[in-house]
Design an enzyme around this catalytic site. Structure first.
Site, PDB file in Angstrom:
ATOM      1  N   LYS A   1     -10.519   2.291  10.967  1.00 55.17           N
ATOM      2  CA  LYS A   1     -11.975   2.965  10.718  1.00 55.17           C
ATOM      3  C   LYS A   1     -12.769   2.721  12.187  1.00 55.17           C
ATOM      4  O   LYS A   1     -13.911   3.317  12.202  1.00 55.17           O
ATOM      5  CB  LYS A   1     -12.474   2.345   9.573  1.00 55.17           C
ATOM      6  CG  LYS A   1     -11.785   2.525   8.348  1.00 55.17           C
ATOM      7  CD  LYS A   1     -12.132   3.341   7.419  1.00 55.17           C
ATOM      8  CE  LYS A   1     -11.440   3.074   5.945  1.00 55.17           C
ATOM      9  NZ  LYS A   1     -10.944   4.336   5.424  1.00 55.17           N
TER      10      LYS A   1
ATOM     11  N   HIS B   1     -15.870   1.778  -3.210  1.00 48.89           N
ATOM     12  CA  HIS B   1     -14.384   2.068  -2.993  1.00 48.89           C
ATOM     13  C   HIS B   1     -13.705   1.425  -4.021  1.00 48.89           C
ATOM     14  O   HIS B   1     -14.012   0.245  -4.644  1.00 48.89           O
ATOM     15  CB  HIS B   1     -13.888   1.886  -1.742  1.00 48.89           C
ATOM     16  CG  HIS B   1     -12.719   2.565  -1.275  1.00 48.89           C
ATOM     17  ND1 HIS B   1     -11.592   1.793  -1.594  1.00 48.89           N
ATOM     18  CD2 HIS B   1     -12.355   3.480  -0.637  1.00 48.89           C
ATOM     19  CE1 HIS B   1     -10.587   2.603  -1.239  1.00 48.89           C
ATOM     20  NE2 HIS B   1     -10.975   3.420  -0.585  1.00 48.89           N
TER      21      HIS B   1
ATOM     22  N   ASP C   1     -18.097  -5.483   1.716  1.00 49.97           N
ATOM     23  CA  ASP C   1     -17.259  -4.285   2.137  1.00 49.97           C
ATOM     24  C   ASP C   1     -17.625  -3.567   3.522  1.00 49.97           C
ATOM     25  O   ASP C   1     -18.521  -2.772   3.350  1.00 49.97           O
ATOM     26  CB  ASP C   1     -16.692  -3.319   1.136  1.00 49.97           C
ATOM     27  CG  ASP C   1     -15.667  -2.478   1.726  1.00 49.97           C
ATOM     28  OD1 ASP C   1     -15.629  -2.187   3.111  1.00 49.97           O
ATOM     29  OD2 ASP C   1     -15.258  -1.522   0.701  1.00 49.97           O
TER      30      ASP C   1
ATOM     31  N   CYS D   1     -11.611   7.697  -3.297  1.00 55.28           N
ATOM     32  CA  CYS D   1     -11.309   6.330  -4.177  1.00 55.28           C
ATOM     33  C   CYS D   1     -12.858   5.863  -4.468  1.00 55.28           C
ATOM     34  O   CYS D   1     -13.182   4.672  -4.362  1.00 55.28           O
ATOM     35  CB  CYS D   1     -10.765   5.529  -2.981  1.00 55.28           C
ATOM     36  SG  CYS D   1      -9.255   5.752  -2.542  1.00 55.28           S
TER      37      CYS D   1
ATOM     38  N   GLN E   1     -17.216   0.547   6.479  1.00 56.85           N
ATOM     39  CA  GLN E   1     -17.717   2.054   6.769  1.00 56.85           C
ATOM     40  C   GLN E   1     -18.851   1.545   7.746  1.00 56.85           C
ATOM     41  O   GLN E   1     -19.519   2.612   8.274  1.00 56.85           O
ATOM     42  CB  GLN E   1     -18.038   2.873   6.056  1.00 56.85           C
ATOM     43  CG  GLN E   1     -16.964   3.342   4.943  1.00 56.85           C
ATOM     44  CD  GLN E   1     -16.103   4.449   5.743  1.00 56.85           C
ATOM     45  OE1 GLN E   1     -16.572   5.066   6.423  1.00 56.85           O
ATOM     46  NE2 GLN E   1     -15.012   4.407   5.283  1.00 56.85           N
TER      47      GLN E   1
END
Length: 419
Positions: A238, A135, A212, A377, A215
């Site tokens: 999220k 991202h 990261d 993104c 997700q």
């Protein structure tokens, strides 16, 4: 086309999908006269009633600033806020609640690492490895440091399936590599990266790894100690929580050595014009000013909700949804899937010959189906596959197989209209 009927929601024996759906008021609404089918969960998941009620409870019973007050409301607010820190620690299996820093989200967490750890540790010519799956929030902060500090950003490639090339990853390391910045799960393709293996390789070369996890946390159990992550970030919105609240996990010894990123109240021990200002201990050293108190408390409620449902069951159900959707759209002539990793989360990204992704998204919305379109993104990744935009359907635990079938039928109808 056949839309979802609430008395026909399909379930698995281990997961009460109908009961879960009943906890999400927004799923009762209609869009353009059709029952809402919400397949934009990778952007923002919906919020259960218990999380929504947290805001009314906080603002009607104990709205007060935290940590500094001695009155009852301040004590209650502080206890609830710090209770979320323990909830997050347990959710990630961190060793110490001091390793949990609250941020506005994954983006701010990554920027915190870049501007604190990065500025303290990078020298001109040092390297950060970033995957092509990232991202923009895990690309641009390192590019900014490259322009300001003279570091080098090296890109880990992916193959035609959207799978990270682990051999190429190994080959990118040099004696100047200081950090690996990689996502756990790709937001654009759903690829699940082998972050434990990547962390081992990074540490073998004396580098740190930042993951990261925006997700990953909604779909699978995350154990930062098992992964051996140096830093791990995720966002509340999220994972069935509110916007404006997120988390940075960092190993205590790294956080203790890092300088503050922002200055202000709460992050100090003492301030003087006569002697140097001293700073609070971790994690408060990195939490300047009044935080998003209600949002953080609600994040804790959301994580408790996810844990009660069970991440293993959530992941298994979403795998069924993904398999059903993949089989359905694969029968559509001219539709091409992007991101076909054998190990992936519930994300379906695709393009259609002769049709613009924006047109598809706008028309399918008229049929009550919410998907996302654009570059997600992730412009460098899409450029690798020769496209500038895709349609993306992404799934959550409250979605059903009937919704998937309705989505496929709607997609076929829309494609017939735009060709």
């Amino acid at each position: 086309m056949n839309h979802l009927a609430t008395d026909r929601v399909l379930e698995t024996p281990s997961l009460d999908v109908a009961g879960i759906r009943a906890q999400f008021p927004i799923l009762e609404r209609q869009v353009h006269g059709k029952p809402l089918i919400y397949f934009d969960n990778a952007a923002t998941s919906q919020t259960p009633l218990c999380v929504i009620d947290t805001f009314r409870d906080y603002y009607s019973r104990y709205n007060a600033n935290i940590h500094r007050g001695l009155h009852t409301l301040a004590d209650e607010a502080t206890a609830a806020y710090e209770g979320t820190r323990e909830t997050v620690r347990a959710f990630l299996n961190a060793a110490d609640r001091r390793e949990i820093i609250f941020t506005r989200g994954t983006t701010e967490a990554i920027n915190l690492v870049a501007n604190s750890w990065g500025r303290a540790n990078f020298k001109p010519g040092d390297e950060v490895l970033v995957s092509l799956l990232e991202h923009h929030s895990n690309i641009v902060p390192w590019q900014l440091l490259a322009s300001q500090l003279g570091i080098v950003v090296k890109v880990i490639p992916v193959d035609e399936r959207g799978v990270l090339d682990i051999d190429a990853y190994r080959a990118l390391f040099s004696e100047r590599t200081r950090l690996v910045a990689v996502n756990h799960v790709s937001n654009a393709f759903g690829t699940i990266n082998p972050v434990r293996e990547m962390a081992t390789i990074a540490h073998e070369h004396g580098a740190r790894i930042l993951i990261d996890g925006a997700q990953a946390t909604p779909h699978q159990t995350v154990d930062v100690r098992e992964i051996d992550a140096d830093f791990y970030a995720f966002s509340g919105h999220k994972v069935y929580g509110p916007t404006g609240a997120g988390v940075l996990y960092g190993k205590a010894e790294l956080l203790e050595a890092m300088p503050p990123w922002q200055g202000g109240g709460e992050m100090i021990k003492s301030v003087s014009f006569d002697v140097p200002t001293t700073f609070a201990e971790i994690p408060h050293k990195f939490e300047a000013g009044t935080p998003a108190i209600a949002e953080v408390i609600a994040l804790g409620v959301a994580l408790d909700w996810v844990s009660d449902v069970g991440l293993a069951r959530i992941g298994a159900w979403e795998a069924e949804l993904l398999a059903r959707a993949t089989a359905g759209v694969s029968r559509i002539d001219g539709l091409r899937l992007l991101g076909t990793a054998p190990d992936k989360a519930g994300v379906l990204s695709f393009v259609v010959d002769g049709a613009h992704s924006q047109d598809i998204a706008l028309l399918i919305d008229q049929l009550g189906v919410a998907i996302r379109t654009g570059n997600h993104c992730a412009q460098p990744l899409l450029a690798r596959f020769g496209v500038d935009a895709t349609c993306r359907a992404s799934f959550a635990v409250y979605n059903t197989l009937e919704e998937v079938d309705a989505f496929v039928a709607a997609l076929e109808r829309v494609i017939g209209m735009v060709r």
